[in-house]
Design an enzyme around this catalytic site. Structure first.
Site, short mmCIF file in Angstrom:
data_model
loop_
_atom_site.label_atom_id
_atom_site.label_comp_id
_atom_site.label_asym_id
_atom_site.label_seq_id
_atom_site.Cartn_x
_atom_site.Cartn_y
_atom_site.Cartn_z
N ASN A 108 7.05 -69.89 -20.79
CA ASN A 108 6.65 -71.20 -20.30
C ASN A 108 5.14 -71.36 -20.21
OD1 ASN A 108 6.56 -69.32 -18.22
ND2 ASN A 108 6.87 -70.86 -16.64
N ARG B 225 5.57 -77.50 -9.16
CA ARG B 225 6.70 -78.16 -9.84
C ARG B 225 6.28 -78.72 -11.20
NH1 ARG B 225 11.27 -76.62 -7.05
NH2 ARG B 225 11.34 -77.41 -4.92
N ARG C 192 10.44 -67.19 -2.65
CA ARG C 192 11.02 -68.09 -3.65
C ARG C 192 12.41 -68.47 -3.19
NH1 ARG C 192 8.89 -67.50 -8.90
NH2 ARG C 192 10.94 -67.57 -9.86
N ASP D 248 -0.82 -69.09 -14.21
CA ASP D 248 0.56 -69.15 -13.75
C ASP D 248 0.65 -68.35 -12.44
OD1 ASP D 248 3.36 -69.51 -13.77
OD2 ASP D 248 3.62 -67.55 -14.70
N ASP E 66 2.26 -65.05 -18.22
CA ASP E 66 3.02 -63.90 -18.68
C ASP E 66 4.35 -64.27 -19.31
OD1 ASP E 66 5.23 -62.76 -16.12
OD2 ASP E 66 4.28 -64.73 -16.26
N LYS F 153 23.78 -73.40 -8.16
CA LYS F 153 22.56 -72.93 -7.50
C LYS F 153 21.38 -73.51 -8.25
CE LYS F 153 22.05 -68.58 -10.10
NZ LYS F 153 22.12 -67.13 -10.08
#
Length: 1451
Positions: free
Chosen positions: A1028, A999, A751, A400, A1025, A717
């Site tokens: 997901n 993505r 990000r 990840d 971590d 958002k």
């Protein structure tokens, strides 16, 4: 029997509960709240545990042998020989299982006996958790665990709000808010009202979805929608709430916590699977040998044995009438007899020893101080004991990004509002972009002083008094990271930032032509906000002007230095010398914007662009909308602790955005279920909260609908691509400018989130609200209906701006990734971030490097587009390998001559370099993706420099960084994983050094891992971590969890847990490699000693008529593996190491044997078997030849069976001791004690058994040892066995040494020479830095070029050119030679033009970059310094320039 109707199916999928109605709920027979995780009871333990243990094939095999040994007619061994080890193994396992189950019993008892307050007959009584039933109304107090899954009815907080902590569920310690229905708030804590509550709940069946609940409450003839926000799950803890009441919906095993506590998938290692295969082969071998000996016995009995029946009578069950029949029956019985005698070839102790070794190795991992993270007080932890050696065979790492490679600590870095970018700090005088970094250094602040050098140049006088020491931060201009500075002594040094404390570099600065002028690196220091401007000016002698979009940095004392940025000077010696000025040493104080006027500001918040704060304070409309949106559109909870406002956020991103709004004057104060209150520039604003459309992985956005006065507004958002698809038309210019900023921010590794709003009419909202309520109450496809309703209102929005949050890399990530790649491990990053962000993080952590030959981007939207791209990339790879000179196989073994491991690269060699290095000419460069990769460091592993006749390098080293990388978008990955394309995708991906998937969803992460496992049959490791990452961690062979900011779900699902990504390097290269090395060595020796022991019976059978008579004492057979040889081999498996941990990390190529399973495989096993067979043959034949017809000096006959058996057994033990001594590379006290102690232990036990207990072989060994024959026989036999092993070891060491052999030799000789760059990892001279490439994917130019010299300078200037095939970013370099002469000597300066193209996959733009220039002295010697390290040429070394990477600049 017709099909069921829809209502019937709905009833089967429903659960109906009526509050406070036991009779109604009893008819459904719901589970009570009693839980049981234990497996056994006192009465069932023995039978169930034995049944479970005998399901293991090995245990069942030995049980069958024990049964055979109980039959006297076929057993030549006492049953004790098998019973003792079998009972020992069963007992040890049973004790371990009993202990584990007792712990489960204690845990169950503790949980079931917890107290809960329950309403019974209108009164609140205290009951055990196990007595709580579905439909009960229970009370929870602050800091109390939730007893069962409960529908929230009322709370002590206003508006029915309560706060919970879900650490036991998902490891997250952030508080989460829950709220009850407004209609049930009125129940309060009145027991009569709560007892009279008779609402009926219709909800889903029990399931394991923690974040989903669908239900409906029917009460007072009304229906109310229930969702996850109104449910308290078992295992949660009530926080910051005095009390709350709820009705139990799921109890006991039906709760979501228990539904998620399923069995972990069993994982086994490759060594385990190979071992199982080998055991099956050994059993087949055993059966074949037994059949052969059975036939031999039948023939011997038929021809010879029948005549000796008086001496050796046949058993009474043998038919004696017909000899062939009797002989056949004897042969059949002997088959089983030999199966018993030879069973030690598969000893049960093997399995016990393997488990013990793994268990101890796990503790070595847990105790490793090098993997201890002091900040979080976290050690590495092996959560399983069965996979240690698999850590030494990892071929693919799936990682990840957020929180794994990065810190997951977010800081608000930049933003774009209404098409204008904020956050950049610009030096107005030069137009250079200044990058602020948080690296603190000690700086000796003083007025800048530059002394005149011998070459000339004016400078200021030195200060009169020593300056003070202050802490500073760095602010770097994106020009270059380092320059080569030539001192007065003629040595070239790399000047790195920051320069100091002493910055008295001497320089000569003649005017430089404008075409050669390059901006230098500015050192900008900012002081703490508490320092006054006067103090800063006094400390640094500076008065800077700061600006974001419209300010600048104007240092008054560095103008002269900056006007002369470098130049060439011809000296009397006649050589060209490049002199660089001291532009890097100008020190300025850079202050962050002062937010102290805001009483709610956070002192740790840093922002350097004053223009944004000015816009906010001047009531600029767009900036107010921007920050108002950030202050309102979130799920953050606010609380006041010690008079200070603190936020509890579900994600670090949300916390960073709300914190930014707070510091700019838009302070989120408090929330209720129906309202949000913010403070804008000191004025309170309260908004009615109408709806929250929450974020999830599918929507990738969140929205809030608010009302203030008569206006209704939706704030949204989310991911930029999701928001852009939902904007109304007519804002193309704004979208284009904002997209430019998005690409720029993502290009810097930030990000990004896009922000949008929509103004709603009251009528439209009311109509939409009715449809939303109808969908929320639907029990059929509720999720899909709600998504459709949300899509409707989240459309036609107005773009507000974008935010850019920095998620900084963890410490040591670039070094760890480089080392793991050098070890031969392929690293894939699977992230949900956008493509540009992931790519630039890839460059920052050096997963992607500028040395890569090509980077392929798969972004097709259809199967056809993706297939076309994959086909083009495959052609590109074919061209690359077709034109690659030398055709070096990337999997070649280490070159024994040069001590190097050549890897696949592409090199373009020109005559200029051939003349410089005396190399033969090579073909012209191929028309493909090529990189010039020579190395000026030609040392081999041990520092034996290979020089040409003039002392230059005689060989070219291969640059292992060259290769390919693949970037795949999530929508394209769907097609890549389809059956028709997965083979092509794998074909490309397997030839790439690195793969980045952007993505991607959590499910796609698991699918990618499963694909590699299935198709490549490779050993995989997944590291993450967050929640997901759980599916990916469970899917991989080994899952590693990082205890980070996203909770502990990943850790709880993992096999190993570490605190930081950098510890993965040590976990694999040290502990993984050692574990694999130890286990392989253990298995090789174990099989050797057991075949050497067991096959002695085979040779003896040739002399005993195949009668299954044993050559050894039966007791010796029983305890051989248990007492005599177990401890030495265990010590070998636990402590053995070929090289130190430092060398294991320093030489990552040592990891390669594990990738190829070279240390234990079928070939190594067969070698061990043959070695054991040879040993057994020598062991038996030499003593047999000596003692056959032997007579002692006293006239005693030596040729008796017992004497031969005792002598062979003793020599076997001595040989085992000698062999394991040769096997052991790393000696510890434990090795000495176990090896030599086992030898002594043999004689002690033999004496005790024979003389104290009274064994049948009493006196045999004692009498034999009294005779010189025994000692000579033992000496000759052991020498005959050890000599070939020693000879073979020395032959390998001398002729075919492995890399570990070379390193050991180097350590023994203590030669401190630099290792060859293709074998030993050297720290990259390129400093890890965030790339400032365009946000467009891979529209970048080469980040740095190689400075390759052999006494001369080569200058490389990248230029743009077009690659004819158009298959991605292609690089090649042409080398040109310009010859200049001065004072009768020729000096050569090589100019390189590096050319690159734009990636044609993506219609992207490209930034321009420049390379710095460097100097070299006349004799070609120089010193390089990077971060305090350098290499200097001396007279006793080959005159060569250092290989220095030149960094790129992006303006």
């Amino acid at each position: 029997m017709g099909t069921k109707t829809q209502p019937q199916l709905a009833k089967e999928n429903e659960r109906r509960i009526r509050a406070n109605d036991k009779e109604f709920n009893a008819q459904f027979k719901y589970h009570n709240n009693y839980i049981k995780t234990s497996k056994y009871s006192l009465f069932t333990f023995l039978p169930f545990n034995l049944l479970e243990q005998f399901q293991r094939l090995a245990n069942f095999y030995f049980l069958c042998l024990l049964v055979l040994q109980l039959i006297p007619a076929i057993s030549s061994l006492t049953p004790v020989t098998t019973a003792i080890p079998l009972i020992g193994v069963l007992t040890l396992t049973a004790v371990k299982d009993a202990y584990d189950d007792i712990q489960r019993h204690l845990s169950d008892s503790q949980v079931n006996n917890r107290k809960s307050k329950t309403l019974r007959n209108g009164k609140l009584v205290e009951a055990k958790w196990s007595e709580v039933q579905v439909g009960d109304v229970i009370r929870l107090d602050n800091n109390q665990f939730v007893a069962a899954d409960t529908l929230l009815l009322s709370t002590s907080e206003p508006n029915g709000l309560c706060f919970i902590e879900t650490a036991e569920l998902d490891g997250e310690t952030n508080l989460k808010a829950k709220q009850c229905l407004t209609e049930t708030i009125e129940l309060g804590d009145r027991h009569d009202s709560l007892w009279n509550f008779n609402g009926e709940i219709i909800c889903e069946r029990p399931n394991n979805l923690l974040n989903k609940f669908d239900g409906t409450l029917i009460w007072r003839s009304q229906r109310f929608a229930l969702d996850n926000e109104k449910i308290l799950l078992r295992g949660c803890v009530l926080r910051n709430t005095q009390w709350c009441y709820g009705v139990v919906v799921f109890a006991g095993v039906d709760t979501k916590l228990m539904q998620n506590s399923g069995k972990t998938q069993f994982k086994s290692t490759g060594v385990d699977r190979l071992l199982n295969f080998i055991i099956i082969g050994i059993v087949l071998f055993l059966v074949s040998i037994c059949a052969l000996f059975a036939i031999g016995c039948a023939i011997w009995e038929g021809l010879i044995g029948q005549h000796f029946q008086l001496y050796l009578p046949w058993e009474h069950i043998i038919p004696k009438d017909y000899i062939p029949t009797g002989a056949t029956v004897i042969g059949l019985l002997v088959f089983f007899s030999y199966a018993i005698v030879l069973n030690t070839v598969v000893p049960i102790s093997l399995y016990v020893s393997v488990e013990v070794i793994r268990f101890v190795q796990s503790f070595l991992i847990n105790w490793d101080e090098e993997m201890y993270h002091a900040t979080t007080n976290t050690y590495a932890k092996a959560r399983t004991t069965t996979l240690n050696e698999e850590l030494g065979q990892i071929q693919y790492i799936f990682s990840d990004k957020t929180g794994t490679l990065t810190q997951n600590i977010m800081t608000f870095n930049k933003c774009s509002i209404n098409g204008r970018s904020y956050g950049d700090v610009i030096d107005l005088r030069t137009g250079e972009l200044v990058e602020i970094t948080e690296q603190q250094t000690i700086f000796q602040n003083s007025n800048t002083s530059i002394r005149p050098s011998p070459a000339g140049g004016a400078a200021a006088a030195p200060p009169a008094a020593p300056p003070p020491i202050i802490l500073v931060h760095k602010a770097e201009v994106h020009a270059k990271k380092s320059s080569l500075v030539v001192t007065s002594s003629g040595e070239a040094q790399v000047a790195s930032s920051p320069i100091g404390p002493s910055s008295d570099l001497e320089y000569s600065a003649p005017p430089l032509d404008a075409t050669e002028r390059r901006p230098g690196l500015k050192q900008v220091h900012y002081s703490a906000p508490s320092r006054s401007k006067n103090e800063d000016a006094n400390a640094g002698g500076l008065s800077p002007r700061l600006a974001g979009g419209g300010g600048g940095l104007t240092p008054p004392i560095c103008n002269e230095a900056r006007r002369s940025s470098g130049g060439f000077k011809r000296t009397g010696a006649g050589y060209m010398q490049r002199q660089l000025s001291r532009t890097n040493s100008c020190d300025k104080a850079l202050q962050s914007v002062d937010f102290s006027a805001n009483p709610h500001h956070e002192s740790e918040f840093r922002w350097y662009d004053r223009t944004l704060l000015d816009a906010v304070r001047s009531d600029e409309e767009h900036s107010h909308v921007f920050f108002r949106l950030l202050a309102l559109c979130h799920t953050v909870m606010a609380e006041t602790v010690d008079g200070k406002l603190e936020y509890q956020a579900q994600s670090p991103d949300e916390a960073a955005l709300v914190s930014a709004a707070r510091n700019f004057g838009f302070v989120f104060r408090t929330r209720t279920p129906n309202s949000i209150t913010i403070e804008v520039m000191g004025q309170l604003e309260e908004y009615e909260l109408l709806n929250i459309l929450d974020f999830n992985n599918i929507r990738k956005r969140m929205s809030v609908i608010l009302r203030r006065g008569d206006s209704v507004v939706l704030y949204c958002k989310g991911a930029d691509n999701v928001i852009y698809d939902r904007l109304h038309g007519g804002q193309e210019d704004l979208k284009a400018r904002t997209q430019d900023h998005l690409n720029k921010f993502a290009g810097e590794g930030l990000r990004t989130l896009a922000l949008a709003e929509r103004r709603l009419t009251q009528q439209y909202y009311n109509d939409w609200r009715l449809r939303q309520q109808e969908a929320a109450l639907s029990m059929d496809s509720r999720e899909q209906k709600l998504n459709a309703i949300y899509e409707e209102i989240e459309s036609d929005m107005q773009l507000v701006g974008v935010t850019a949050i920095e998620d900084k890399l963890q410490d040591g990530v670039p070094k760890s990734i480089a080392n793991l790649q050098n070890a031969g491990i392929k690293i894939w990053v699977l992230t949900g971030d956008k493509q540009e962000t992931a790519i630039n993080i890839g460059y920052s952590c050096q997963l992607l490097t500028d040395d890569l030959a090509d980077v392929f981007i798969v972004d097709g939207n259809s199967v056809e587009e993706v297939e076309k791209q994959l086909r083009q990339f495959k052609e590109s790879i074919k061209i690359y390998y077709r034109f690659r000179p030398g055709g070096i196989d990337p999997l070649d073994h280490f070159n024994s001559d040069s001590n190097m491991d050549p890897l696949s690269v592409t090199m373009t060699q020109t005559s200029a370099f051939m003349q410089e290095t005396n190399l033969p000419p090579t073909p012209p460069p191929p028309p493909a993706i090529s990189v010039v990769t020579f190395s000026a460091e030609c040392n081999d592993l041990f520092g034996d420099e290979k020089r040409s006749e003039d002392g230059g390098c005689a060989s070219i080293l291969i640059d292992e960084n060259t290769g390919f990388a693949l970037v795949v978008n999530g929508h394209s990955l769907v097609h890549c994983l389809s059956p028709e394309l997965e083979t092509k995708f794998l074909d490309i991906a397997s030839q790439c050094k690195a793969v980045i998937c952007c993505r991607v969803t959590p499910l796609q992460k698991a699918l990618v891992v499963e694909l590699i496992k299935r198709a490549k049959n490779a050993v995989t490791l997944a590291i993450g971590d967050g929640a997901n990452d759980v599916s990916m961690i469970k899917a991989a062979h080994i899952g590693v969890g990082i205890s980070g900011q996203e909770g502990l779900q990943a850790v709880l699902s993992s096999d190993y847990s570490i605190a930081q990504f950098r510890y993965l390097e040590r976990l694999l290269l040290v502990h993984g490699r050692w574990s694999y090395y130890r286990m392989c060595k253990f298995l090789r020796y174990f099989f050797y000693k057991n075949f050497a022991f067991t096959l002695c019976h085979c040779w003896y059978s040739l002399f005993c008529g195949f009668s299954a008579q044993t050559v050894f004492d039966p007791m010796f057979i029983s305890v051989y593996n248990l007492f005599y040889t177990s401890l030495p081999v265990l010590a070998l498996g636990v402590f053995e190491q070929d090289v130190s941990d430092k060398n294991s990390v320093e030489f990552p190529r040592l990891y390669t044997p594990g990738l190829k399973s070279e240390l234990f495989n079928i070939r190594e096993f067969i070698y061990s078997v043959l070695h054991g067979a040879f040993t057994s043959l020598v062991l038996f034949l030499i003593p047999y030849g000596v003692y056959k017809d032997g007579v002692s000096e006293n006239g005693y006959i030596l040729s008796d069976h017992m004497t031969l058996g005792a002598v062979v057994a003793t020599i076997l033990i001595v040989d085992n001791t000698a062999q394991i001594s040769l096997y052991t590379s790393y000696w510890t006290v434990v090795n000495h004690v176990t090896i030599w102690g086992s030898l002594v232990w043999y004689f002690v036990l033999d004496y005790f058994y024979n003389y104290v207990i009274g064994g049948p072989y009493v006196g045999s060994l004692t009498q034999a040892m009294k005779d010189l024959t025994f000692w000579v026989t033992m000496l000759i036999t052991v020498m005959a066995l050890v000599a070939p092993v020693l000879a073979y070891k020395y032959y390998l060491l001398d002729v075919h040494p492995s890399l570990s052999d070379k390193i050991r030799q180097k350590s023994l000789k203590k030669i401190h020479s630099r290792a060859s760059s293709d074998v030993r990892r050297t720290a990259s001279s390129r400093r890890g830095r965030r790339s400032v490439r365009s946000g467009y994917a891979f529209a970048h130019q080469e980040g740095f070029g190689r400075l390759i010299t052999s006494g001369k300078i080569m200058h490389k200037l990248p230029q743009d050119f077009a690659f004819p095939l158009g298959l991605g970013t292609k690089k090649t370099q042409a080398l040109h030679n310009n010859l200049n002469s001065a004072d009768g000597q020729a000096s050569k300066t090589n100019n390189v033009s590096g050319k690159q193209t734009v990636n044609n996959n993506t219609n992207l733009r490209q930034n321009q970059n420049h390379s710095s220039m460097a100097d070299i002295t006349a004799d070609g010697r120089g010193t390089g310094s990077e971060g305090g390290r350098g290499s200097g040429g001396t007279d006793d070394m080959s005159p060569r320039a250092p290989c220095q990477d030149l960094d790129t600049i992006n303006l």
